[in-house]
Design a protein around this motif. Structure first.
Motif, short mmCIF file in Angstrom:
data_model
loop_
_atom_site.label_atom_id
_atom_site.label_comp_id
_atom_site.label_asym_id
_atom_site.label_seq_id
_atom_site.Cartn_x
_atom_site.Cartn_y
_atom_site.Cartn_z
N LEU A 1 31.15 -47.36 -11.96
CA LEU A 1 31.14 -48.62 -11.22
C LEU A 1 31.52 -48.04 -9.67
CD1 LEU A 1 31.82 -51.52 -10.71
CD2 LEU A 1 33.90 -51.33 -11.55
N GLU A 2 32.53 -47.16 -9.67
CA GLU A 2 32.66 -46.69 -8.18
C GLU A 2 31.46 -46.37 -7.33
OE1 GLU A 2 36.95 -45.06 -8.02
OE2 GLU A 2 35.60 -43.71 -9.14
N LYS A 3 30.56 -45.49 -8.32
CA LYS A 3 29.18 -45.04 -7.76
C LYS A 3 28.23 -46.32 -7.40
CE LYS A 3 25.28 -41.77 -8.51
NZ LYS A 3 24.49 -42.56 -7.26
N ALA A 4 28.40 -47.46 -8.17
CA ALA A 4 27.34 -48.45 -7.81
C ALA A 4 28.04 -49.32 -6.88
CB ALA A 4 27.71 -49.48 -9.02
N VAL A 5 29.34 -49.30 -6.42
CA VAL A 5 29.72 -49.82 -5.25
C VAL A 5 29.57 -49.15 -4.04
CG1 VAL A 5 31.87 -50.65 -4.17
CG2 VAL A 5 31.46 -51.22 -6.29
N ALA A 6 29.62 -47.87 -4.11
CA ALA A 6 29.30 -47.02 -2.94
C ALA A 6 27.83 -46.99 -2.48
CB ALA A 6 29.61 -45.66 -3.34
N ASP A 7 26.99 -47.17 -3.53
CA ASP A 7 25.56 -47.10 -3.27
C ASP A 7 24.92 -48.54 -2.73
OD1 ASP A 7 25.76 -44.26 -4.09
OD2 ASP A 7 24.66 -44.79 -6.09
N GLU B 1 37.89 -43.66 -17.40
CA GLU B 1 36.93 -43.85 -18.28
C GLU B 1 35.63 -43.63 -17.59
OE1 GLU B 1 37.47 -47.43 -20.69
OE2 GLU B 1 39.35 -46.57 -21.38
N ARG B 2 34.58 -43.17 -18.13
CA ARG B 2 33.11 -42.93 -17.57
C ARG B 2 32.65 -44.29 -17.05
NH1 ARG B 2 27.48 -43.19 -18.73
NH2 ARG B 2 26.46 -41.22 -18.11
N TRP B 3 32.65 -45.58 -17.39
CA TRP B 3 32.29 -46.79 -16.78
C TRP B 3 32.98 -46.80 -15.45
CZ3 TRP B 3 35.10 -50.46 -15.31
CH2 TRP B 3 36.38 -50.83 -15.66
N PHE B 4 34.11 -46.66 -15.55
CA PHE B 4 34.65 -46.71 -13.99
C PHE B 4 34.08 -45.86 -12.80
CE2 PHE B 4 38.01 -46.29 -10.93
CZ PHE B 4 38.51 -47.28 -10.63
N VAL C 1 33.85 -56.49 -18.24
CA VAL C 1 33.29 -55.66 -17.02
C VAL C 1 32.60 -54.34 -17.47
CG1 VAL C 1 33.84 -54.86 -14.58
CG2 VAL C 1 34.68 -57.00 -15.46
N SER C 2 33.67 -53.54 -18.17
CA SER C 2 33.18 -52.18 -18.48
C SER C 2 31.82 -52.26 -19.33
CB SER C 2 34.10 -51.37 -19.36
OG SER C 2 34.41 -52.11 -20.60
N ARG C 3 31.54 -52.89 -20.19
CA ARG C 3 30.45 -53.36 -21.05
C ARG C 3 29.19 -53.64 -20.07
NH1 ARG C 3 31.98 -57.37 -24.59
NH2 ARG C 3 33.04 -55.40 -25.72
N ARG C 4 29.36 -54.73 -19.19
CA ARG C 4 28.29 -55.01 -18.24
C ARG C 4 28.11 -53.78 -17.17
NH1 ARG C 4 24.63 -57.46 -18.20
NH2 ARG C 4 24.36 -58.23 -16.23
N VAL C 5 28.91 -53.05 -16.83
CA VAL C 5 28.50 -51.82 -15.82
C VAL C 5 27.52 -50.96 -16.70
CG1 VAL C 5 29.77 -49.96 -14.94
CG2 VAL C 5 30.78 -52.27 -14.53
N LEU C 6 28.18 -50.70 -17.72
CA LEU C 6 27.41 -49.70 -18.36
C LEU C 6 25.71 -50.28 -18.79
CD1 LEU C 6 29.81 -47.87 -21.17
CD2 LEU C 6 29.09 -47.13 -18.91
N GLU C 7 25.98 -51.52 -19.07
CA GLU C 7 24.50 -52.35 -19.44
C GLU C 7 23.68 -52.07 -18.18
OE1 GLU C 7 25.60 -55.99 -20.90
OE2 GLU C 7 26.05 -55.48 -22.79
#
Length: 122
Positions: free
Chosen positions: A19-25, A13-16, A61-67
């Motif tokens: 999330l991966e990009k957010a952790v990497a950044d 899914e898109r949110w995942f 978690v998916s909702r919060r990542v997108l928010e």
């Protein structure tokens, strides 16, 4: 089991990807992202989600990542805006007192980047 990566449907899914990009950044990695996401999105949960070992669907978690992390290129403003900015423009009062804000709202209503879950019901 160590080093083994599971595959869950949520991992496509898109949110995942967001999330991966957010952790990497984030310079603090998973902990930095967990702190920014807040309650219910702890480091342990994020670690399990990222490894594919989370036992359920991570809806909160998916909702919060997108928010928090999901951004869109705003064709009207010419720069990236967070999804919650788009939601605020859509759900807020119609700014009849401010011509520029009214133009932004009109552009937002026609925008192809607007997330589907934010569409207004007629």
């Amino acid at each position: 089991m160590s080093g083994e990566r599971f595959s869950r449907t949520y991992m496509r899914e898109r949110w995942f990807g967001v999330l991966e990009k957010a952790v990497a950044d984030d310079p603090r990695g998973i902990q930095g992202v967990a702190d920014r996401l807040g309650d219910g999105c702890g480091r342990s949960a994020l670690s399990l989600i990222l490894s594919g070992a989370y036992p359920a669907q991570p809806v909160k978690v998916s909702r919060r990542v997108l928010e928090v992390y999901d951004c869109y290129r705003c064709p009207y403003l010419g720069h990236d805006v967070r999804a919650d900015f788009c939601a605020k423009i859509q759900r807020g009062p119609v700014p009849t007192w401010d011509p520029a804000a009214l133009d932004l709202r009109r552009a937002c209503q026609r925008c192809e980047q607007r997330p589907k879950h934010q569409e207004m019901k007629s």
